[in-house]
Enzyme design. Structure first.
Site, PDB file in Angstrom:
ATOM      1  N   ASN A   1      12.050   0.628   1.685  1.00  0.00           N
ATOM      2  CA  ASN A   1      10.526   1.480   1.787  1.00  0.00           C
ATOM      3  C   ASN A   1       9.928   1.006   3.513  1.00  0.00           C
ATOM      4  O   ASN A   1       9.577   1.804   3.720  1.00  0.00           O
ATOM      5  CB  ASN A   1       9.629   1.272   0.362  1.00  0.00           C
ATOM      6  CG  ASN A   1       8.416   2.211   0.877  1.00  0.00           C
ATOM      7  OD1 ASN A   1       8.206   2.938   0.915  1.00  0.00           O
ATOM      8  ND2 ASN A   1       7.105   1.174   1.595  1.00  0.00           N
TER       9      ASN A   1
ATOM     10  N   TYR B   1      10.836   7.460  15.049  1.00  0.00           N
ATOM     11  CA  TYR B   1      11.112   7.105  13.827  1.00  0.00           C
ATOM     12  C   TYR B   1      12.712   8.531  12.988  1.00  0.00           C
ATOM     13  O   TYR B   1      12.709   8.046  12.128  1.00  0.00           O
ATOM     14  CB  TYR B   1       9.709   7.971  13.024  1.00  0.00           C
ATOM     15  CG  TYR B   1       9.423   8.264  12.060  1.00  0.00           C
ATOM     16  CD1 TYR B   1       8.950   6.467  11.411  1.00  0.00           C
ATOM     17  CD2 TYR B   1       9.229   8.874  11.470  1.00  0.00           C
ATOM     18  CE1 TYR B   1       9.021   6.068  10.129  1.00  0.00           C
ATOM     19  CE2 TYR B   1       9.128   9.192   9.957  1.00  0.00           C
ATOM     20  CZ  TYR B   1       8.810   7.929   9.626  1.00  0.00           C
ATOM     21  OH  TYR B   1       8.310   7.975   7.855  1.00  0.00           O
TER      22      TYR B   1
ATOM     23  N   SER C   1      13.165  10.518   5.412  1.00  0.00           N
ATOM     24  CA  SER C   1      11.523  11.249   5.595  1.00  0.00           C
ATOM     25  C   SER C   1      12.634  13.009   5.920  1.00  0.00           C
ATOM     26  O   SER C   1      13.778  12.713   6.336  1.00  0.00           O
ATOM     27  CB  SER C   1      10.949  11.087   6.543  1.00  0.00           C
ATOM     28  OG  SER C   1      10.400  11.932   7.010  1.00  0.00           O
TER      29      SER C   1
ATOM     30  N   THR D   1      15.521   6.818  12.988  1.00  0.00           N
ATOM     31  CA  THR D   1      16.177   6.005  12.227  1.00  0.00           C
ATOM     32  C   THR D   1      15.861   6.474  10.220  1.00  0.00           C
ATOM     33  O   THR D   1      16.682   6.265   9.802  1.00  0.00           O
ATOM     34  CB  THR D   1      14.904   4.720  11.789  1.00  0.00           C
ATOM     35  OG1 THR D   1      12.928   5.402  11.398  1.00  0.00           O
ATOM     36  CG2 THR D   1      14.448   4.165  13.416  1.00  0.00           C
ATOM     37  N   LYS D   2      15.035   7.570  10.338  1.00  0.00           N
ATOM     38  CA  LYS D   2      15.651   7.928   9.283  1.00  0.00           C
ATOM     39  C   LYS D   2      16.520   8.802   8.519  1.00  0.00           C
ATOM     40  O   LYS D   2      16.619   9.018   7.378  1.00  0.00           O
ATOM     41  CB  LYS D   2      14.346   9.234   8.618  1.00  0.00           C
ATOM     42  CG  LYS D   2      12.771   7.922   8.813  1.00  0.00           C
ATOM     43  CD  LYS D   2      12.551   7.181   7.622  1.00  0.00           C
ATOM     44  CE  LYS D   2      11.450   6.519   7.723  1.00  0.00           C
ATOM     45  NZ  LYS D   2      11.660   5.174   6.387  1.00  0.00           N
TER      46      LYS D   2
ATOM     47  N   ASN E   1       7.793 -10.022   7.743  1.00  0.00           N
ATOM     48  CA  ASN E   1       8.413  -9.258   8.409  1.00  0.00           C
ATOM     49  C   ASN E   1       9.846  -8.701   9.137  1.00  0.00           C
ATOM     50  O   ASN E   1      10.538  -9.499   9.835  1.00  0.00           O
ATOM     51  CB  ASN E   1       7.777 -10.614   9.713  1.00  0.00           C
ATOM     52  CG  ASN E   1       6.870  -8.951  11.141  1.00  0.00           C
ATOM     53  OD1 ASN E   1       7.860  -8.225  11.426  1.00  0.00           O
ATOM     54  ND2 ASN E   1       6.524  -9.363  11.562  1.00  0.00           N
TER      55      ASN E   1
ATOM     56  N   ARG F   1       1.308  -0.979  -0.240  1.00  0.00           N
ATOM     57  CA  ARG F   1       0.219   0.169   0.379  1.00  0.00           C
ATOM     58  C   ARG F   1       1.005   0.994   0.030  1.00  0.00           C
ATOM     59  O   ARG F   1       1.989   1.287   0.017  1.00  0.00           O
ATOM     60  CB  ARG F   1      -0.465  -0.441   1.060  1.00  0.00           C
ATOM     61  CG  ARG F   1       0.042  -0.183   2.268  1.00  0.00           C
ATOM     62  CD  ARG F   1      -0.697  -0.234   3.689  1.00  0.00           C
ATOM     63  NE  ARG F   1       0.069  -0.196   5.122  1.00  0.00           N
ATOM     64  CZ  ARG F   1      -0.080   0.648   5.814  1.00  0.00           C
ATOM     65  NH1 ARG F   1      -0.643   1.370   5.499  1.00  0.00           N
ATOM     66  NH2 ARG F   1       0.942   0.057   6.809  1.00  0.00           N
TER      67      ARG F   1
END
Length: 248
Positions: free
Chosen positions: A92, A157, A144, A160-161, A65, A17
Site C-alpha cells: 500500500n 506517480y 490507482s 508507477t501506478k 522507509n 493512516r
C-alpha cells in the site's frame, strides 16, 4: 459468508493512516495478525497497539522507509524475529511529488519510482519465503485510477501506478503454480487526509467526474482487499479491481 483469517500473518505497508490503516484494521477484524509499517517506528507501534486492543489480535509496528533498501532489510530482520513468515502482503505504501512535467526534477521522478515500484519489488521479494513453501499466499498491490487515466502534474506517480499493474500481472503468472495469488486494487478519489486539505470548490469539481457523485471511503477499499485475501477469491489472480464510483 464470514471471512476468517485466524492463523494468518498480514503485512500492510504504509499502514499508520488512511487507506493502509483501514486495510490493516479490516484484516485484523477477520482475525489476522497484522504488521503495521511506516516511516515512524513510534507511530507504527502506537497504531499496532490500538489495533491489537480494538480487535483482540496480535499486531506489531515496524519502522520501514521504502526510500532505503537498508531500512527495508532492517525492518524484515525485525519482522522475522516477531513472526515465522508472511501469509498476506498488501503493498500500500506510496508517495507523490506532484509537479507539471517540465518543472519536475530528476529527484521528484526518482523518489516516487523508488518508493512506489522499487520499494514494492524489495518488500515482495522479502515476503515470499513462507508463501511459496506452504503453497498459499495472497499479495494485493494498491494501484490507482490515475494509472489508467493519467493525471496532470502526476507523470511520475501515474507511471508507477501503471507499472504496478504490469508487476501484478507478471508476478501472478510466476507464482500461480505455488498457489500464491497476486491482484491489484485501483482506488479512485478516496476520503483521506490528502483530500481533506482540498477546497470545497475543488472537491466538487472532482465529484462531478464520479457517476456516484461522492468520494469513496478507505473502508470501501479495505473491503475489496479483504475479499481478495480470503478463500472467496481462490480462483482470482492477475486481476485489477477498480474502486472508483464508476469513473470508467
Amino acid at each position: 459468508m464470514e471471512i476468517k483469517l485466524q492463523g494468518k500473518v498480514s503485512l500492510v505497508t504504509g499502514s499508520t493512516r488512511g487507506i493502509g490503516r483501514a486495510i490493516a484494521e479490516k484484516l485484523a477484524s477477520a482475525g489476522s495478525t497484522v504488521i503495521i509499517t511506516g516511516t515512524s517506528g513510534e507511530r507504527a507501534k502506537a497504531v499496532a497497539e490500538e489495533i491489537a486492543n480494538k480487535y483482540g489480535v496480535k499486531a506489531h509496528g515496524v519502522e520501514m522507509n521504502l526510500l532505503s533498501e537498508e531500512s527495508i532489510n532492517k525492518a524484515f530482520e525485525e519482522i522475522y524475529n516477531l513472526v515465522d513468515g508472511i501469509d498476506i502482503l498488501v503493498n500500500n505504501a506510496g508517495i507523490t511529488r506532484d509537479k507539471l512535467f517540465l518543472r519536475m526534477s530528476l529527484l521528484d521522478w526518482e523518489e516516487v519510482l523508488k518508493v512506489n515500484l522499487t520499494g514494492t519489488f524489495l518488500v515482495t521479494q522479502n515476503s515470499l519465503r513462507k508463501m511459496i513453501k506452504q503453497r498459499w499466499g495472497r499479495i494485493v498491490n494498491i494501484s490507482s485510477v490515475v494509472g489508467f487515466t493519467g493525471n496532470v502534474g502526476q507523470v511520475n506517480y501515474s507511471t508507477t501506478k501503471a507499472g504496478l499493474i504490469g508487476f501484478t500481472k507478471s508476478l501472478a503468472k510466476e507464482l500461480a503454480p505455488r498457489n500464491v495469488l497476486v491482484n491489484a486494487v485501483a482506488p479512485g478519489f478516496i476520503e483521506t487526509d490528502m483530500t481533506a486539505v482540498l477546497s470545497e470548490e475543488i472537491k466538487q469539481k472532482y465529484k462531478e467526474q464520479i457517476p456516484l457523485g461522492r468520494f469513496g471511503s478507505p473502508e470501501e477499499v479495505a473491503n475489496v482487499v479483504l475479499f481478495l485475501c480470503s478463500e472467496l477469491a481462490s480462483y482470482i489472480t492477475g486481476e485489477v479491481i477498480h474502486v472508483n464510483g464508476g469513473m470508467f
